[in-house]
Scaffold this motif. Structure first.
Motif, PDB file in Angstrom:
ATOM      1  N   LEU A  51       0.833  -1.207   0.000  1.00 26.99           N
ATOM      2  CA  LEU A  51       0.000   0.000   0.000  1.00 26.99           C
ATOM      3  C   LEU A  51       0.866   1.255   0.000  1.00 26.99           C
ATOM      4  O   LEU A  51       0.607   2.219  -0.725  1.00 26.99           O
ATOM      5  CB  LEU A  51      -0.908  -0.004   1.240  1.00 26.99           C
ATOM      6  CG  LEU A  51      -2.042  -1.023   1.236  1.00 26.99           C
ATOM      7  CD1 LEU A  51      -2.700  -1.115   2.605  1.00 26.99           C
ATOM      8  CD2 LEU A  51      -3.096  -0.650   0.195  1.00 26.99           C
ATOM      9  N   VAL A  52       1.920   1.227   0.822  1.00 25.68           N
ATOM     10  CA  VAL A  52       2.800   2.391   0.914  1.00 25.68           C
ATOM     11  C   VAL A  52       3.490   2.642  -0.419  1.00 25.68           C
ATOM     12  O   VAL A  52       3.570   3.780  -0.905  1.00 25.68           O
ATOM     13  CB  VAL A  52       3.842   2.187   2.039  1.00 25.68           C
ATOM     14  CG1 VAL A  52       4.923   3.265   1.973  1.00 25.68           C
ATOM     15  CG2 VAL A  52       3.177   2.221   3.396  1.00 25.68           C
ATOM     16  N   PHE A  55       0.967   4.078  -2.887  1.00 27.94           N
ATOM     17  CA  PHE A  55       0.549   5.430  -2.537  1.00 27.94           C
ATOM     18  C   PHE A  55       1.688   6.428  -2.762  1.00 27.94           C
ATOM     19  O   PHE A  55       1.483   7.514  -3.310  1.00 27.94           O
ATOM     20  CB  PHE A  55       0.087   5.481  -1.084  1.00 27.94           C
ATOM     21  CG  PHE A  55      -0.448   6.829  -0.681  1.00 27.94           C
ATOM     22  CD1 PHE A  55      -1.587   7.352  -1.266  1.00 27.94           C
ATOM     23  CD2 PHE A  55       0.196   7.586   0.277  1.00 27.94           C
ATOM     24  CE1 PHE A  55      -2.068   8.597  -0.912  1.00 27.94           C
ATOM     25  CE2 PHE A  55      -0.279   8.835   0.638  1.00 27.94           C
ATOM     26  CZ  PHE A  55      -1.417   9.338   0.044  1.00 27.94           C
ATOM     27  N   ARG A  58       2.064   7.294  -6.351  1.00 24.12           N
ATOM     28  CA  ARG A  58       1.056   8.252  -6.830  1.00 24.12           C
ATOM     29  C   ARG A  58       1.368   9.672  -6.344  1.00 24.12           C
ATOM     30  O   ARG A  58       1.229  10.638  -7.083  1.00 24.12           O
ATOM     31  CB  ARG A  58      -0.336   7.831  -6.351  1.00 24.12           C
ATOM     32  CG  ARG A  58      -0.914   6.678  -7.139  1.00 24.12           C
ATOM     33  CD  ARG A  58      -2.437   6.681  -7.072  1.00 24.12           C
ATOM     34  NE  ARG A  58      -2.937   6.695  -5.714  1.00 24.12           N
ATOM     35  CZ  ARG A  58      -3.015   5.637  -4.933  1.00 24.12           C
ATOM     36  NH1 ARG A  58      -2.639   4.467  -5.379  1.00 24.12           N
ATOM     37  NH2 ARG A  58      -3.472   5.728  -3.705  1.00 24.12           N
ATOM     38  N   VAL A  59       1.790   9.761  -5.081  1.00 23.40           N
ATOM     39  CA  VAL A  59       2.100  11.094  -4.539  1.00 23.40           C
ATOM     40  C   VAL A  59       3.272  11.708  -5.291  1.00 23.40           C
ATOM     41  O   VAL A  59       3.225  12.877  -5.692  1.00 23.40           O
ATOM     42  CB  VAL A  59       2.418  10.993  -3.029  1.00 23.40           C
ATOM     43  CG1 VAL A  59       2.991  12.303  -2.516  1.00 23.40           C
ATOM     44  CG2 VAL A  59       1.167  10.647  -2.245  1.00 23.40           C
ATOM     45  N   SER A  62       2.214  12.875  -8.665  1.00 22.44           N
ATOM     46  CA  SER A  62       1.438  14.120  -8.636  1.00 22.44           C
ATOM     47  C   SER A  62       2.345  15.305  -8.337  1.00 22.44           C
ATOM     48  O   SER A  62       2.124  16.407  -8.836  1.00 22.44           O
ATOM     49  CB  SER A  62       0.316  14.028  -7.602  1.00 22.44           C
ATOM     50  OG  SER A  62       0.856  14.095  -6.304  1.00 22.44           O
TER      51      SER A  62
ATOM     52  N   PRO B 106      -3.636  13.293  -4.567  1.00 17.94           N
ATOM     53  CA  PRO B 106      -3.728  12.226  -5.535  1.00 17.94           C
ATOM     54  C   PRO B 106      -5.136  11.944  -6.034  1.00 17.94           C
ATOM     55  O   PRO B 106      -5.325  11.629  -7.182  1.00 17.94           O
ATOM     56  CB  PRO B 106      -3.204  11.020  -4.775  1.00 17.94           C
ATOM     57  CG  PRO B 106      -2.351  11.573  -3.705  1.00 17.94           C
ATOM     58  CD  PRO B 106      -2.903  12.905  -3.375  1.00 17.94           C
ATOM     59  N   GLY B 118      -7.264  12.200   1.400  1.00 13.87           N
ATOM     60  CA  GLY B 118      -6.035  12.244   0.611  1.00 13.87           C
ATOM     61  C   GLY B 118      -5.005  13.149   1.240  1.00 13.87           C
ATOM     62  O   GLY B 118      -3.827  12.823   1.310  1.00 13.87           O
ATOM     63  N   ALA B 121      -3.591  11.424   4.278  1.00 16.88           N
ATOM     64  CA  ALA B 121      -2.672  10.339   3.919  1.00 16.88           C
ATOM     65  C   ALA B 121      -1.349  10.908   3.416  1.00 16.88           C
ATOM     66  O   ALA B 121      -0.278  10.411   3.761  1.00 16.88           O
ATOM     67  CB  ALA B 121      -3.316   9.463   2.847  1.00 16.88           C
ATOM     68  N   ARG B 122      -1.458  11.957   2.644  1.00 11.30           N
ATOM     69  CA  ARG B 122      -0.220  12.529   2.097  1.00 11.30           C
ATOM     70  C   ARG B 122       0.632  13.147   3.207  1.00 11.30           C
ATOM     71  O   ARG B 122       1.847  13.018   3.223  1.00 11.30           O
ATOM     72  CB  ARG B 122      -0.577  13.583   1.056  1.00 11.30           C
ATOM     73  CG  ARG B 122       0.650  14.148   0.404  1.00 11.30           C
ATOM     74  CD  ARG B 122       0.317  14.806  -0.905  1.00 11.30           C
ATOM     75  NE  ARG B 122       1.467  15.552  -1.377  1.00 11.30           N
ATOM     76  CZ  ARG B 122       1.540  16.134  -2.554  1.00 11.30           C
ATOM     77  NH1 ARG B 122       0.549  16.041  -3.373  1.00 11.30           N
ATOM     78  NH2 ARG B 122       2.611  16.802  -2.912  1.00 11.30           N
ATOM     79  N   LEU B 125       2.348  10.386   4.942  1.00 10.40           N
ATOM     80  CA  LEU B 125       3.481   9.887   4.151  1.00 10.40           C
ATOM     81  C   LEU B 125       4.665  10.859   4.250  1.00 10.40           C
ATOM     82  O   LEU B 125       5.813  10.437   4.425  1.00 10.40           O
ATOM     83  CB  LEU B 125       3.062   9.706   2.696  1.00 10.40           C
ATOM     84  CG  LEU B 125       4.195   9.297   1.749  1.00 10.40           C
ATOM     85  CD1 LEU B 125       4.651   7.879   2.044  1.00 10.40           C
ATOM     86  CD2 LEU B 125       3.774   9.404   0.283  1.00 10.40           C
ATOM     87  N   LEU B 186      -4.733   3.968   4.055  1.00  8.90           N
ATOM     88  CA  LEU B 186      -4.038   3.652   2.798  1.00  8.90           C
ATOM     89  C   LEU B 186      -4.909   2.760   1.916  1.00  8.90           C
ATOM     90  O   LEU B 186      -4.954   2.921   0.696  1.00  8.90           O
ATOM     91  CB  LEU B 186      -2.704   2.971   3.086  1.00  8.90           C
ATOM     92  CG  LEU B 186      -1.638   3.846   3.746  1.00  8.90           C
ATOM     93  CD1 LEU B 186      -0.416   3.019   4.096  1.00  8.90           C
ATOM     94  CD2 LEU B 186      -1.235   4.984   2.827  1.00  8.90           C
TER      95      LEU B 186
END
Lengths: 595, 193
Positions: A51-52, A55, A58-59, A62, B106, B118, B121-122, B125, B186
């Motif tokens: 999942l990480v 994700f 995608r980040v 972007s 995203p 989102g 989550a970002r 991260l 996630l």
């Protein structure tokens, strides 16, 4: 299927992370699969890895689409920089280029330094002449009002220019500005240097980016002060502005320089104070270490405490440490007291840290304020359980809340923890001796329905009450005895402890126990126990054993009979006789009565 | 994984000969790569842009010494990393850009109701990335975002292939540990994507 995490899971998780990059060797893969089948933690970890990864991809993607400035602007800025380079048509050999660059740079620097030095010596303002080092006496000194740098020709962008313009300053010209500042400071033109620095004051980011090696300047000032201690006021000003900047511009290299400034002791208190404050502002553990060391060394550095106190919560934590190590310094304590709201916060964090802290309760007693207490109680309430540090401090907090918290914690405790908690309960009941029995009584509503938790709590409470030495033990034990729904064995335990307490401890105890004898619901065993206590027997265990009579030897039988007779004599009437009737199968006294 | 920009060797060769127009083409092509890497070392738009400027400036100066035009991408990455490490400690480098975090998320364009998820989550991260060392962060970025092989990553980072593997592996492991408590979030992001 087990989900237990074992120490080997760390290694498996490393293997899992490696497996994302490519297939593992067959043997390793099989072993990993076998582990995954039986380890829920690692299965979850594997899922999280995937999942990480997705994700993050995608980040990052972007991010790549969101360039902040458009390409044209970016290229325009870049072009303006590239325009300054010599036109390149074909690549020059590497070494030739390097050599040429070195020669050119060296020549340019030498030239610039020479020109600036000449200018500085030729164009000193009257103020500069007055304060110059070595001193140059003008015929008519002018007032020392630093309206701005007098060296207008050297760096026009600094003079009459708004500080915002500095963002657009060419680095080379900024270097020139730094040079002027340094020259001004080193030439003891304190106010002039200060004025220049004022122009740069809000431009820490610019100076930081250019990595102004201000530590060298500070060291030069220190050495000069040591060698030829003249011009105290101007040197002090120069040092103060330099210290002001070193913390913000060169935080990484500042520590050794500041140590050097403070050792030997600075010439003026102002410099010492500024150096200590700068040290604290660095916010580095090693800087705090040095401040604590200075604070411990002697009373000559009370400012070290003030500097630590001004450095936020971490500084206060270290100041507490200093207080513990050198608590003879009243200045340290006063400084702590003067930072009351923050001190409570820091104290609460330290005490509630869930690690054993033998000083926690003492610190709380010394410094703990209402806010600290509130924070601790809120934290304990949130966790519904006290950690080691909180247990210690709960006793220091005292009162009903602490008792409730301790008892709730006891209910869930392991046998090992219970011993510690029991000691804390004793300590608390001892401290709250006036209201100890009422505290015990209020525990009735706290005792949980869970039989095991209930047993834990009652046992700990009984042991705690029995250890009280302030004369309230009997009253507390009686209060426990009066709690509803106690198991027989627990009542016996309480009675056993009561038996060992001196009669003088609770004058009303005998009356209370005698009244209990009249209760129709009293079980035979409890009855016998109460009787034995009343008779002042040394052991209740034999009385409580089943079948009672058969286990007693002759001497003990005689002692019990005597006790019972005394009981009946003290409590004649129906209650006493009823009580004896209930012991008929058990006692010699019943046999005598029949005869 | 982002599509890899692959210009032919033409602009590189011409830029090596001093053609500024060709160099501008290269800047346009590789700016996302440089900015992406810069984000792993610097916080804030200004600092990242500045690092990118400095990187391309140095690249232009050093371009005549580029031995193999085919390795331009890793060569440029190496300059970015070296510049970032050289100027390390000046602006803050420990965390990602909060401004950027809010600017584009995203999944928010498709499902506005997922925007806050989102963003959260970002931010998580970014916080987890910030806890990694800068080398781990950069290696992970090159692997996940640029899809570089460990040989390429090793070239960019100036290290060995084995060390590159170790960097990426450690980064993954630590990120997964850090984000394990937020697995449900996630999952939701994955489902929404």
């Amino acid at each position: 299927m087990s989900t237990g995490h074992t120490s080997s899971c760390t290694a498996w998780q490393e293997t899992l992370a490696r497996s994302v990059d490519g297939p593992l060797a067959a043997r390793e893969r099989r072993a990993l699969e076998a582990h995954l089948e039986c380890c829920g933690d690692c299965r979850s970890f594997a899922e999280t890895l995937g999942l990480v990864e997705q994700f993050a991809a995608r980040v990052f993607a972007s991010e790549a689409e969101e360039a902040w400035t458009d390409d044209d602007t970016f290229l325009a800025v870049l072009s303006s920089r590239l325009d300054g380079l010599p036109r390149r048509t074909s690549p020059l050999p590497y070494l030739v280029t390097i050599a040429a660059a070195i020669l050119l740079t060296g020549g340019l620097v030498a030239l610039v330094l020479h020109v600036l030095e000449e200018k500085a010596s030729r164009e000193r303002s009257p103020y500069v002449a007055e304060h110059a080092w070595p001193p140059v006496r003008p015929s008519e000194p002018t007032p020392a009002t630093p309206a701005g740098p007098s060296n207008t020709e050297s760096e026009p962008f600094l003079v009459g220019t708004e500080p915002e313009d500095l963002d657009r300053v060419d680095p080379l010209r900024l270097y020139g500005a730094r040079y002027v500042v340094e020259k001004a400071l080193l030439s003891a033109h304190g106010l002039e240097g200060e004025a220049l620095l004022t122009a740069l004051r809000d431009k820490t980011a610019v100076l930081r980016r250019e990595r102004w090696p201000i530590e060298h300047l500070v060291l030069k000032l220190v050495d000069r002060n040591a060698d030829e201690p003249r011009h105290l006021s101007t040197d002090e000003r120069a040092m103060l502005v330099a210290l002001h900047w070193i913390g913000s511009v060169r935080p990484r290299g500042a520590l050794p320089v500041l140590k050097r400034v403070l050792e030997p002791e600075p010439r003026t208190p102002a410099v010492r104070r500024e150096a200590l404050m700068t040290l604290a502002r660095l916010g580095q553990e090693r800087a705090f270490d040095h401040l604590v060391e200075l604070g411990r060394r002697s009373d000559a550095y009370p400012e070290a405490a003030a500097a630590l106190a001004a450095a936020g919560d971490r500084g206060l934590e270290r100041l507490l440490e200093l207080y513990e190590g050198a608590n003879t310094l009243p200045t340290v304590r006063n400084t702590l007291e003067n930072h009351r709201p923050a001190l409570d916060r820091v104290l609460a964090r330290r005490i509630g840290s869930w690690t054993p802290d033998p000083r926690a309760a003492e610190l709380y007693r010394l410094f703990g304020g209402q806010q600290c207490r509130d924070v601790l109680l809120a934290e304990a309430e949130r966790k519904r359980r006290l950690g080691e540090g909180l247990v210690t401090v709960a006793v220091a907090i005292g009162g009903v809340e602490a008792f409730d918290l301790l008892l709730e914690t006891v209910e869930k405790s392991s046998p090992r923890e219970r011993e510690r908690l029991t000691a804390s309960l004793t300590e608390l009941l001892e401290l709250e001796r006036e209201q100890a029995p009422s505290l015990v009584r209020r525990s009735a509503h706290l005792l949980k329905d869970d039989p095991l938790e209930r047993i834990n709590a009652i046992d700990a409470l009984t042991s705690a009450a029995a250890r009280i030495e302030s004369g309230q033990a009997s009253a507390c034990l009686l209060a426990i005895l009066e709690l509803s729904d106690l198991a027989v064995i627990q009542k016996a335990n309480v009675l056993l402890h009561l038996l060992n307490r001196p009669r003088s401890e609770a004058p009303g105890l005998d009356g209370a126990l005698t009244r209990r004898l009249a209760e129709p619901t009293l079980s035979p065993i409890e009855f016998a126990g109460v009787v034995t206590v009343l008779a002042g027997r040394s052991s209740v265990e034999d009385v409580l054993a089943k079948p009672l009579w058969k286990t007693l030897d002759d001497s003990r039988r005689r002692r019990l009979v005597r006790g019972l007779e005394e009981t009946v004599a003290a409590q004649p009437g129906v209650a006493g006789l009823t009580a004896l009737d209930r012991l008929i199968p058990l006692t010699e006294a019943s046999r005598r009565r029949t005869e | 994984m982002r599509d890899e920009p692959l210009p032919d060797d033409g602009p590189i060769a011409r830029a090596m000969d001093g053609d500024r127009e060709a160099f501008a083409t290269l800047v346009r092509t590789y700016r996302p790569l440089v900015l992406g890497l810069a984000r792993r070392f610097r916080k804030g738009r200004e600092a990242c842009e500045e690092l990118a400027q400095e990187t391309f400036y140095r690249a232009w100066v050093a371009l005549p010494r580029l031995r193999d035009p085919r390795s331009f991408k890793t060569w440029l990455g190496r300059i970015t990393v070296n510049t970032a490490l050289e100027k390390r400690g000046l602006p803050h480098t420990e965390s990602l850009d909060a401004e950027g975090a809010e600017s584009k998320l995203p999944s928010d364009s498709r499902q506005p109701e997922h925007a806050s998820l989102g963003r959260e989550a970002r931010e998580l991260l970014e916080a987890a990335l910030a806890k990694l060392g800068e080398r781990l962060r950069a290696a992970f970025h090159l692997r996940v975002c640029e899809g570089m092989s460990h040989r390429e990553i090793a070239e960019v980072m100036g290290t060995t292939i084995e060390t590159s593997r170790m960097y990426v592996c450690r980064a993954r492991e630590r990120l997964a540990r850090e984000l394990a408590p937020h697995r449900d979030l996630l999952r939701a992001m994955e489902a929404a994507s």
